[in-house]
Write a protein that holds these residues in place. Structure first.
Motif, PDB file in Angstrom:
ATOM      1  N   GLY A 251       4.656  18.669  39.220  1.00  0.00           N
ATOM      2  CA  GLY A 251       4.397  18.133  37.887  1.00  0.00           C
ATOM      3  C   GLY A 251       5.682  17.968  37.126  1.00  0.00           C
ATOM      4  N   SER A 252       5.559  17.458  35.905  1.00  0.00           N
ATOM      5  CA  SER A 252       6.645  17.177  34.947  1.00  0.00           C
ATOM      6  C   SER A 252       7.195  15.772  35.073  1.00  0.00           C
ATOM      7  CB  SER A 252       7.819  18.161  35.038  1.00  0.00           C
ATOM      8  OG  SER A 252       7.384  19.483  34.825  1.00  0.00           O
ATOM      9  N   GLU A 273      -0.896  17.271  42.682  1.00  0.00           N
ATOM     10  CA  GLU A 273      -0.133  16.769  41.534  1.00  0.00           C
ATOM     11  C   GLU A 273      -0.913  17.006  40.254  1.00  0.00           C
ATOM     12  OE1 GLU A 273       1.485  12.817  41.829  1.00  0.00           O
ATOM     13  OE2 GLU A 273       2.603  13.071  39.958  1.00  0.00           O
ATOM     14  N   TYR A 275      -0.526  16.691  35.712  1.00  0.00           N
ATOM     15  CA  TYR A 275       0.150  15.949  34.645  1.00  0.00           C
ATOM     16  C   TYR A 275       0.072  16.761  33.359  1.00  0.00           C
ATOM     17  CZ  TYR A 275      -0.159  12.410  30.809  1.00  0.00           C
ATOM     18  OH  TYR A 275      -0.044  11.704  29.640  1.00  0.00           O
ATOM     19  N   GLY A 276       1.228  16.895  32.694  1.00  0.00           N
ATOM     20  CA  GLY A 276       1.220  17.653  31.451  1.00  0.00           C
ATOM     21  C   GLY A 276       2.249  17.133  30.485  1.00  0.00           C
ATOM     22  N   SER A 278       4.608  18.795  26.846  1.00  0.00           N
ATOM     23  CA  SER A 278       4.838  19.968  25.995  1.00  0.00           C
ATOM     24  C   SER A 278       3.781  20.048  24.887  1.00  0.00           C
ATOM     25  CB  SER A 278       6.226  19.909  25.370  1.00  0.00           C
ATOM     26  OG  SER A 278       7.197  19.818  26.383  1.00  0.00           O
ATOM     27  N   GLU A 279       3.426  18.909  24.301  1.00  0.00           N
ATOM     28  CA  GLU A 279       2.503  18.885  23.155  1.00  0.00           C
ATOM     29  C   GLU A 279       1.059  19.189  23.540  1.00  0.00           C
ATOM     30  OE1 GLU A 279       4.827  16.737  23.862  1.00  0.00           O
ATOM     31  OE2 GLU A 279       5.730  15.807  22.100  1.00  0.00           O
ATOM     32  N   VAL A 297      -2.797  11.531  39.392  1.00  0.00           N
ATOM     33  CA  VAL A 297      -2.523  12.887  38.878  1.00  0.00           C
ATOM     34  C   VAL A 297      -3.796  13.703  38.711  1.00  0.00           C
ATOM     35  CG1 VAL A 297      -0.342  12.244  37.784  1.00  0.00           C
ATOM     36  CG2 VAL A 297      -2.455  12.094  36.451  1.00  0.00           C
ATOM     37  N   THR A 354      -0.307  10.072  24.028  1.00  0.00           N
ATOM     38  CA  THR A 354       0.695  10.673  24.921  1.00  0.00           C
ATOM     39  C   THR A 354       1.942   9.808  25.060  1.00  0.00           C
ATOM     40  OG1 THR A 354      -0.199   9.585  26.867  1.00  0.00           O
ATOM     41  CG2 THR A 354      -1.102  11.772  26.334  1.00  0.00           C
ATOM     42  N   ASP A 356       2.170   7.821  27.398  1.00  0.00           N
ATOM     43  CA  ASP A 356       2.142   7.460  28.818  1.00  0.00           C
ATOM     44  C   ASP A 356       1.156   6.312  29.017  1.00  0.00           C
ATOM     45  OD1 ASP A 356       3.954   9.410  29.972  1.00  0.00           O
ATOM     46  OD2 ASP A 356       2.480  10.895  29.314  1.00  0.00           O
ATOM     47  N   LEU A 368      -0.922   7.168  36.519  1.00  0.00           N
ATOM     48  CA  LEU A 368       0.087   6.840  35.512  1.00  0.00           C
ATOM     49  C   LEU A 368       1.040   5.803  36.092  1.00  0.00           C
ATOM     50  CD1 LEU A 368       0.957  10.444  34.239  1.00  0.00           C
ATOM     51  CD2 LEU A 368      -0.588   8.780  33.184  1.00  0.00           C
ATOM     52  N   ARG A 371       5.767   4.696  30.845  1.00  0.00           N
ATOM     53  CA  ARG A 371       5.665   5.100  29.441  1.00  0.00           C
ATOM     54  C   ARG A 371       5.689   3.868  28.550  1.00  0.00           C
ATOM     55  NH1 ARG A 371       5.858  10.151  27.886  1.00  0.00           N
ATOM     56  NH2 ARG A 371       6.260   9.374  25.801  1.00  0.00           N
ATOM     57  N   ARG A 383      12.756  15.826  29.939  1.00  0.00           N
ATOM     58  CA  ARG A 383      12.541  14.694  29.017  1.00  0.00           C
ATOM     59  C   ARG A 383      13.772  14.567  28.126  1.00  0.00           C
ATOM     60  NH1 ARG A 383       7.157  15.254  25.401  1.00  0.00           N
ATOM     61  NH2 ARG A 383       7.995  14.765  23.362  1.00  0.00           N
TER      62      ARG A 383
HETATM   63  P1  AMP Z   1       7.725  17.055  28.489  1.00  0.00           P
HETATM   64  O1  AMP Z   1       7.790  16.658  27.138  1.00  0.00           O
HETATM   65  O2  AMP Z   1       9.017  17.477  29.063  1.00  0.00           O
HETATM   66  O3  AMP Z   1       6.693  18.045  28.439  1.00  0.00           O
HETATM   67  O4  AMP Z   1       7.305  15.809  29.330  1.00  0.00           O
HETATM   68  C1  AMP Z   1       6.034  15.254  29.306  1.00  0.00           C
HETATM   69  C2  AMP Z   1       6.028  13.944  30.057  1.00  0.00           C
HETATM   70  O5  AMP Z   1       6.318  14.147  31.432  1.00  0.00           O
HETATM   71  C3  AMP Z   1       4.708  13.253  30.047  1.00  0.00           C
HETATM   72  O6  AMP Z   1       4.464  12.563  28.845  1.00  0.00           O
HETATM   73  C4  AMP Z   1       4.847  12.331  31.247  1.00  0.00           C
HETATM   74  O7  AMP Z   1       5.560  11.160  30.899  1.00  0.00           O
HETATM   75  C5  AMP Z   1       5.693  13.145  32.201  1.00  0.00           C
HETATM   76  N1  AMP Z   1       4.882  13.763  33.270  1.00  0.00           N
HETATM   77  C6  AMP Z   1       4.475  15.034  33.388  1.00  0.00           C
HETATM   78  N2  AMP Z   1       3.773  15.209  34.531  1.00  0.00           N
HETATM   79  C7  AMP Z   1       3.727  13.996  35.147  1.00  0.00           C
HETATM   80  C8  AMP Z   1       3.162  13.499  36.359  1.00  0.00           C
HETATM   81  N3  AMP Z   1       2.512  14.290  37.221  1.00  0.00           N
HETATM   82  N4  AMP Z   1       3.312  12.184  36.652  1.00  0.00           N
HETATM   83  C9  AMP Z   1       3.986  11.365  35.822  1.00  0.00           C
HETATM   84  N5  AMP Z   1       4.554  11.772  34.675  1.00  0.00           N
HETATM   85  C10 AMP Z   1       4.432  13.074  34.338  1.00  0.00           C
END
Ligand code: AMP
Ligand code: MCA
Length: 471
Positions: A251-252, A273, A275-276, A278-279, A297, A354, A356, A368, A371, A383
Motif C-alpha cells: 500500500g501507499s 493490495e 489503499y489508504g 493519511s486523512e 485495490v 480523496t 484520487d 485507481l 490523481r 506524498r
Molecule cells: P498519504 O497522504 O501519504 O497518506 O498518501 C495517500 C495517497 O497515496 C492516496 O491518496 C493515493 O493517491 C496513494 N495510495 C495509497 N495506497 C494506494 C494504492 N494501493 N494504490 C494507488 N495509490 C495509493
C-alpha cells in the motif's frame, strides 16, 4: 470508553534488534505515560528505533496527542510542524541528537529499561490520537488530526479484512512518522496483542530474515516490493521467506501489475493490495479470503462507503466510468489542524474528496488510475507536494522560476523532476541545486532530475502549463 491498545500487555515489540515483550512492554509504556503526565500534546522524534514505537505506545495510553516528526526533515519543516501544532514537549531517545530548531521544546527521554505500573487508558474516543503532517498541492504540509475512534475502527476493519489476530507478527521497515508504518505497523499489532518486527533500515535480506524467524505478515510500499522481488529472483532463501508469509500486503502507492505477477511467479505469494490516505486511514483492501486482482485495490473496508463522481460531483453508476473517488468512513480525520477552509474544501456533500481517480466494478472492486492533480507526487510511497519543492528551489538566489512534476519511475513509482530557469551567468551545478532542496526539506523531497530551460511555458494568464514540459 474503550482502550485503543488493549493488547499491549500481550504484545511483542522489536525495532532494529531491540525487543520488549508483554508485561515488560506494558510497564515500559507505563513509564512513558507517567513521564507524560500533564502534557496534552507531544512531538515524537521518529527514528527507526524502539524508543519511537514505545514512545507512541506510552503517549496513546496516557491519552496525549501525538505529533510524529521525520528526523530527516529540514529545519524549516520542523519549525513549521512544531510551530503549527505547538507540542508541550518532545519524546525521543535519551541520546537523540535534536536539531537547534527543537531546542525550545522540553525533552522527555524514552527509556526502554524503565518500568512503571501499566496505565489504564482513559481517553475519550473522540479525543485526538495523532496529528500527522502530510503534503498538499500547495503550501507547507498540513496537520491531519486523527481521532482515537478512527484509529480503533480502522484497525478493527483491517483485522476483519486480513483475519489479523494476536497470533500474527508484522515484519516491516517503514518510516515511523507516517500512517503506514506507525498506525498499521505498530499500533495495529499493539491493539491486537500481536507482534512487530521492525528491521530498522529497509533491506530485502532483513525482511526475509524476519519472515523466516517468526513474522507472519509483511507491510511494505511498492518500491520495497519491487526490490524484494529482485532479491527473491536472485536468492531462493528470500523467495522462500516471502512465499512462507501468511499475507504480504502492499500500500501507499500503486503496485504495478508487473510486480504483482512476477512476485507470484517468484515466490508463490499473491500480494494483498490495499489503499489508504493519511486523512482517511485505510479505505479499501483485498480480503484474505477474496481475489487479489493485479491493478485493483480491493473492496471498501467495513465502515467505509466509496463512490465515483464526475467533474460536476454527480455520482457515477458502477462500471467503467472514471471519476474522483469520494468516501464516507468511520476512520476519517476531523480536519486539518487550524485550517477550517482547507478542511471544508476537502468535503463535498458530506463526502471526503480523496483527489484520487478511479472506477468501481459492479462487485465493488476499486481500481485507481491516478490523481486529479499533477501537483501531488508519490515517490517511494511518500506524498510530496510539487509546490513545496518549487518553493524550496525558488529560495535559491540563482533560481528565477521552477516547476516540479512526478515522472514515471520503475523503482520509485514516480521520481521528482524539476524544470528551472537559472539566472544568466550563474555557475550553479545540478547537484548543488539538489542538495539545496535536500537541506531544506526531507531528502525524499529532493528532485532526481533537473532540466534547465530558458523560460517556463505559461498560458495567457501567466499560469505555468506543466503538461507542456513533458514535450
Ligand atoms: P498519504 O497522504 O501519504 O497518506 O498518501 C495517500 C495517497 O497515496 C492516496 O491518496 C493515493 O493517491 C496513494 N495510495 C495509497 N495506497 C494506494 C494504492 N494501493 N494504490 C494507488 N495509490 C495509493
Ligand atoms: C540521499 N540521501 C540524502 C541525499 N541523497 N541525504 C541528504 N542529502 C542528499 N542529497 C539519503 C536519504 O536521506 C536516505 O537516507 C538515503 O540517502 C537513501 O535515500 P533515497 O534514495 O531517497 O531512499 P531510497 O533508498 O530510495 O528509499 C526507498 C524507500 C523509501 C526505502 C522505499 O522511499 C521509503 O521508506 N518509503 C516509504 C514511504 C512511506 O512509508 N509512505 C507511507 C505514507 P535514510 O535512509 O537514512 O533516510 S502513508 C500513506 O501513504 C497512506 C496512509 C497509505 O496508504 O499507506
Amino acid at each position: 470508553m474503550t482502550a485503543l491498545l488493549p493488547g499491549l500487555p500481550r504484545a511483542s515489540l522489536e525495532v532494529a534488534g531491540t525487543r520488549l515483550d508483554g508485561e515488560a512492554l506494558a510497564q515500559a509504556a507505563g513509564a512513558v505515560a507517567r513521564d507524560l503526565a500533564g502534557t496534552a500534546r507531544v512531538a515524537l522524534w521518529c527514528e527507526p528505533r524502539i524508543e519511537t514505537a514505545l514512545g507512541a505506545a506510552g503517549a496513546i495510553v496516557a491519552g496525549a496527542e501525538l505529533v510524529p516528526l521525520n528526523p530527516a526533515s529540514g529545519e524549516q519543516e520542523l519549525a513549521h510542524e512544531t510551530g503549527d501544532s505547538a507540542p508541550g514537549a518532545i519524546l525521543c531517545a535519551a541520546d537523540a541528537a535534536l536539531p537547534a530548531t527543537l531546542a525550545g521544546l522540553p525533552r522527555i527521554a524514552v527509556d526502554p529499561a524503565a518500568r512503571a505500573a501499566p496505565v489504564a487508558e482513559a481517553a475519550d474516543p473522540d479525543a485526538t490520537a495523532l496529528i500527522v503532517y502530510t503534503s498538499g498541492t500547495t503550501g507547507p504540509p498540513k496537520g491531519v488530526v486523527l481521532p482515537r475512534r478512527a484509529v480503533a475502527a480502522n484497525l478493527d476493519a483491517l483485522a476483519d479484512a486480513w483475519a489479523w489476530t494476536a497470533d500474527d507478527v508484522v515484519a516491516q521497515a517503514l518510516p515511523l512518522f507516517h500512517v503506514h508504518g506507525l498506525v498499521l505497523g505498530v499500533l495495529g499489532p499493539l491493539r491486537l496483542g500481536g507482534g512487530v518486527r521492525h528491521v530498522g533500515r529497509f533491506a530485502p535480506e532483513a525482511i526475509a530474515g524476519a519472515l523466516a524467524a517468526d513474522a507472519t505478515l509483511l507491510f511494505a510500499v511498492p518500491t520495497m516490493h519491487g526490490r524484494l522481488l529482485e532479491a527473491a529472483e536472485a536468492d531462493p532463501a528470500v523467495a522462500r521467506a516471502l512465499g512462507g508469509a501468511r499475507l504480504v500486503v502492499s500500500g501507499s502507492a500503486a503496485l504495478p501489475a508487473r510486480i504483482h505477477e512476477a512476485y507470484a511467479a517468484a515466490t508463490g505469494q499473491r500480494i494483498v493490495e490495499r489503499y489508504g490516505m493519511s486523512e482517511a486511514l485505510m479505505i479499501a483492501s483485498a480480503r484474505h479470503d477474496g481475489p487479489r486482482i493485479p491493478g485493483a485495490v480491493g473492496t471498501a473496508l467495513p465502515g467505509v462507503e466509496i463512490r465515483i463522481v464526475d467533474d460536476a460531483g454527480a455520482p457515477q453508476p458502477p462500471g467503467d466510468a472514471l471519476g474522483e473517488v469520494e468516501i464516507r468512513s468511520d476512520a476519517l480525520f476531523t480536519g486539518y489542524l487550524g485550517d477550517p477552509a482547507a478542511t471544508a474544501a476537502a468535503f463535498r456533500d458530506g463526502w471526503f474528496r480523496t483527489g484520487d481517480v478511479g472506477s468501481l466494478d459492479p462487485d465493488g472492486v476499486l481500481r485507481l488510475v491516478g490523481r486529479s492533480s499533477t501537483d501531488l507526487i508519490k515517490t517511494g510511497g511518500y506524498r510530496v507536494g510539487a509546490g513545496e519543492v518549487e518553493a524550496a528551489l525558488l529560495e535559491h538566489p540563482a533560481v528565477l522560476e521552477a516547476a516540479v512534476l512526478g515522472l514515471p519511475d520503475d523503482d520509485l513509482g514516480e521520481r521528482i523532476a524539476a524544470w528551472v530557469v537559472i539566472a544568466p551567468g550563474t555557475g550553479l551545478a545540478d547537484d548543488e541545486l539538489v542538495q539545496h532542496v535536500a537541506d531544506q526539506l526531507a531528502p525524499h523531497k529532493r528532485p532526481r532530475a533537473i532540466t534547465r530551460v530558458a523560460e517556463l511555458p505559461r498560458n495567457a494568464l501567466g499560469k505555468v502549463q506543466k503538461k507542456r514540459l513533458l514535450g
